[in-house]
Scaffold this motif. Structure first.
Motif, PDB file in Angstrom:
ATOM      1  N   UNK A  68       0.863  -1.184   0.000  1.00 13.00           N
ATOM      2  CA  UNK A  68       0.000   0.000   0.000  1.00 13.00           C
ATOM      3  C   UNK A  68       0.900   1.234   0.000  1.00 13.00           C
ATOM      4  N   UNK A  69       0.498   2.277  -0.741  1.00 12.43           N
ATOM      5  CA  UNK A  69       1.287   3.510  -0.786  1.00 12.43           C
ATOM      6  C   UNK A  69       0.494   4.650  -0.159  1.00 12.43           C
ATOM      7  N   UNK A  70       1.149   5.327   0.783  1.00  7.82           N
ATOM      8  CA  UNK A  70       0.555   6.513   1.405  1.00  7.82           C
ATOM      9  C   UNK A  70       1.325   7.732   0.894  1.00  7.82           C
ATOM     10  N   UNK A  71       0.619   8.656   0.265  1.00 13.35           N
ATOM     11  CA  UNK A  71       1.245   9.862  -0.292  1.00 13.35           C
ATOM     12  C   UNK A  71       0.976  11.028   0.655  1.00 13.35           C
ATOM     13  N   UNK A  72       2.044  11.606   1.177  1.00 16.77           N
ATOM     14  CA  UNK A  72       1.919  12.725   2.127  1.00 16.77           C
ATOM     15  C   UNK A  72       2.230  14.062   1.440  1.00 16.77           C
ATOM     16  N   UNK A  73       1.988  15.162   2.160  1.00 21.29           N
ATOM     17  CA  UNK A  73       2.297  16.531   1.694  1.00 21.29           C
ATOM     18  C   UNK A  73       1.634  16.830   0.339  1.00 21.29           C
ATOM     19  N   UNK A  74       0.398  16.373   0.200  1.00 18.10           N
ATOM     20  CA  UNK A  74      -0.302  16.564  -1.085  1.00 18.10           C
ATOM     21  C   UNK A  74      -0.567  18.043  -1.359  1.00 18.10           C
ATOM     22  N   UNK A  75      -0.653  18.841  -0.306  1.00 15.34           N
ATOM     23  CA  UNK A  75      -0.922  20.267  -0.504  1.00 15.34           C
ATOM     24  C   UNK A  75       0.282  20.999  -1.078  1.00 15.34           C
ATOM     25  N   UNK A  76       1.474  20.390  -1.025  1.00 10.75           N
ATOM     26  CA  UNK A  76       2.679  21.033  -1.543  1.00 10.75           C
ATOM     27  C   UNK A  76       2.920  20.717  -3.025  1.00 10.75           C
ATOM     28  N   UNK A  77       2.378  19.613  -3.502  1.00  9.90           N
ATOM     29  CA  UNK A  77       2.601  19.257  -4.915  1.00  9.90           C
ATOM     30  C   UNK A  77       1.351  18.593  -5.485  1.00  9.90           C
ATOM     31  N   UNK A  78       0.272  19.362  -5.610  1.00  7.51           N
ATOM     32  CA  UNK A  78      -0.975  18.772  -6.112  1.00  7.51           C
ATOM     33  C   UNK A  78      -0.971  18.539  -7.619  1.00  7.51           C
ATOM     34  N   UNK A  79      -0.113  19.255  -8.349  1.00  8.76           N
ATOM     35  CA  UNK A  79      -0.120  19.148  -9.804  1.00  8.76           C
ATOM     36  C   UNK A  79       0.352  17.752 -10.243  1.00  8.76           C
ATOM     37  N   UNK A  80      -0.453  17.096 -11.048  1.00  4.62           N
ATOM     38  CA  UNK A  80      -0.110  15.787 -11.604  1.00  4.62           C
ATOM     39  C   UNK A  80      -0.259  14.630 -10.642  1.00  4.62           C
ATOM     40  N   UNK A  81      -0.687  14.915  -9.416  1.00  8.17           N
ATOM     41  CA  UNK A  81      -0.803  13.847  -8.421  1.00  8.17           C
ATOM     42  C   UNK A  81      -1.898  12.848  -8.795  1.00  8.17           C
ATOM     43  N   UNK A  82      -3.001  13.356  -9.311  1.00  8.07           N
ATOM     44  CA  UNK A  82      -4.108  12.469  -9.690  1.00  8.07           C
ATOM     45  C   UNK A  82      -3.649  11.449 -10.721  1.00  8.07           C
ATOM     46  N   UNK A  83      -2.898  11.900 -11.711  1.00 10.62           N
ATOM     47  CA  UNK A  83      -2.407  10.985 -12.746  1.00 10.62           C
ATOM     48  C   UNK A  83      -1.427   9.970 -12.163  1.00 10.62           C
ATOM     49  N   UNK A  84      -0.604  10.387 -11.236  1.00 12.27           N
ATOM     50  CA  UNK A  84       0.396   9.484 -10.654  1.00 12.27           C
ATOM     51  C   UNK A  84      -0.255   8.341  -9.872  1.00 12.27           C
ATOM     52  N   UNK A  85      -1.321   8.633  -9.165  1.00 10.68           N
ATOM     53  CA  UNK A  85      -1.930   7.596  -8.325  1.00 10.68           C
ATOM     54  C   UNK A  85      -2.986   6.772  -9.059  1.00 10.68           C
ATOM     55  N   UNK A  86      -3.478   7.254 -10.169  1.00 10.16           N
ATOM     56  CA  UNK A  86      -4.507   6.499 -10.896  1.00 10.16           C
ATOM     57  C   UNK A  86      -3.924   5.618 -12.000  1.00 10.16           C
ATOM     58  N   UNK A  87      -2.815   6.035 -12.590  1.00 12.10           N
ATOM     59  CA  UNK A  87      -2.206   5.193 -13.627  1.00 12.10           C
ATOM     60  C   UNK A  87      -1.514   3.968 -13.024  1.00 12.10           C
ATOM     61  N   UNK A  88      -1.094   4.100 -11.780  1.00 16.30           N
ATOM     62  CA  UNK A  88      -0.504   2.974 -11.048  1.00 16.30           C
ATOM     63  C   UNK A  88       0.643   2.322 -11.820  1.00 16.30           C
ATOM     64  N   UNK A  89       1.586   3.131 -12.232  1.00 13.57           N
ATOM     65  CA  UNK A  89       2.734   2.611 -12.969  1.00 13.57           C
ATOM     66  C   UNK A  89       3.578   1.662 -12.115  1.00 13.57           C
ATOM     67  N   UNK A  90       3.484   1.792 -10.804  1.00 12.30           N
ATOM     68  CA  UNK A  90       4.318   0.978  -9.920  1.00 12.30           C
ATOM     69  C   UNK A  90       3.645  -0.338  -9.526  1.00 12.30           C
ATOM     70  N   UNK A  91       2.459  -0.577 -10.094  1.00 14.32           N
ATOM     71  CA  UNK A  91       1.753  -1.842  -9.828  1.00 14.32           C
ATOM     72  C   UNK A  91       1.553  -2.078  -8.330  1.00 14.32           C
TER      73      UNK A  91
END
Length: 329
Positions: A68-91
């Motif tokens: 499981x991946x927990x992404x912190x400090x989302x308020x500091x780098x919101x740009x492109x975050x949605x794509x990073x967590x939905x494409x799931x390149x890291x399986x």
């Protein structure tokens, strides 16, 4: 829940040069067991594929089914975050959960309220599915994931517990047993005596069994036959040297008779052996003495084995055997 240290990628002045190796070893120890969940905590500000924790988790969880991946400090780098967590390149098999860190002197309630407001109102973060954002969602997911893991691994865990219990019970049973009365002590002694008698019968009659170590168990009966055969040959040679005028046929007939008497059984064999060789030569005493010495060693070994749970009895058993052999041998 085990909070593992972060993995340093840049050496720190004044710190040990092998800090990376030490921490990596600690992390691997905890994430390797298949029943453990791996929670990779990453900052939204970093490039996910380059993170060392991903590389380590992939070594022990190649399919990502318990990661499981927990992404912190989302308020500091919101740009492109949605794509990073939905494409799931890291399986990542267990998915991503994005959270906002508590800051400064915020209370737990204030931090939760601010986090909820952020994911509701932020132009980019509000587009993320509610099932993958916030601390409460993370807590709920962890509980559910852990329950699923336990359910899946329960049978294996139960087997490991039962195996370890069986080993401990066996070790407990081998500890010395205290007799509470004379009757219990006598019953214990009779049990040891009965087991020892059966073992001695099997040993000297050549019956295979596996209650001893491999060397003693498999060699005892064979050694008994080999010893008698060897001693008889040596004894025959001594007789020929001491009595050269004795007819060879008579000696061999006598020795053949003794060898055949071995098949009758241990007590009868010794009776016949002693009766037939006593009048032949002075070497008889040495010959029979070797046999009795071997018998004494086997009897003591057997009795020590069966009285292992009563060490206070072993000294007296050994002395009794030695006295008995000395008297009848």
């Amino acid at each position: 829940m085990v909070d593992l240290p972060g993995i340093p990628t840049v050496p720190v002045h004044g710190k040990s040069t092998d800090t990376f190796e030490q921490i990596s070893e600690i992390v691997m120890k905890y994430i390797t067991p298949e029943e453990n969940i791996i929670v990779n905590v990453l900052s939204a500000t970093v490039d996910f594929p380059t993170c060392e924790c991903f590389k380590m988790s992939k070594k022990v969880d190649k399919t990502g089914e318990r990661t499981l991946v927990v992404v912190t400090k989302v308020d500091r780098a919101p740009e492109g975050l949605l794509e990073k967590v939905t494409t799931n390149d890291m399986n990542v098999g267990l998915g991503y959960v994005c959270v906002k860190n508590r800051i400064a002197n915020e209370s737990y309630e204030e931090a939760l309220s601010e986090e909820a407001r952020l994911f509701e109102t932020h132009a980019l973060l509000s587009k993320m599915d509610k099932s993958m954002v916030s601390i409460p969602v993370l807590a709920h997911n962890l509980v559910q994931i852990q329950a699923n893991i336990i359910s899946r691994c329960f049978l294996d865990i139960e087997k490991k517990i039962n195996d370890k219990l069986a080993v401990n019970v066996a070790a407990l049973n081998e500890l010395p047993q205290q007799s509470g009365s004379v009757a219990e002590a006598l019953a214990t002694f009779k049990r040891i005596q009965s087991l020892a008698v059966e073992s001695l019968k099997k040993n000297f009659l050549g019956v295979e069994f596996d209650e001893y170590t491999e060397d003693f168990d498999k060699q005892c009966a064979a050694k008994w036959s080999e010893l008698i055969d060897l001693e008889l040959k040596q004894y025959s040679a001594e007789l020929r040297s001491k009595y050269p005028d004795e007819k060879e046929d008579n000696l061999f007939v006598e020795l053949m008779f003794l060898n055949e008497a071995q098949r009758i059984g241990f007590p009868d064999f010794l009776d016949v052996l002693q009766k037939n060789v006593r009048d032949i030569s002075a070497t008889t005493e040495e010959f029979v003495g070797k046999l009795w010495n071997y018998i004494e060693g086997v009897v003591i070994e057997v009795l020590m084995h069966h009285s292992g749970s009563c060490p206070e009895l072993q000294y007296f058993v050994k002395r009794a055997v030695q006295n008995l052999i000395a008297r009848i041998g």
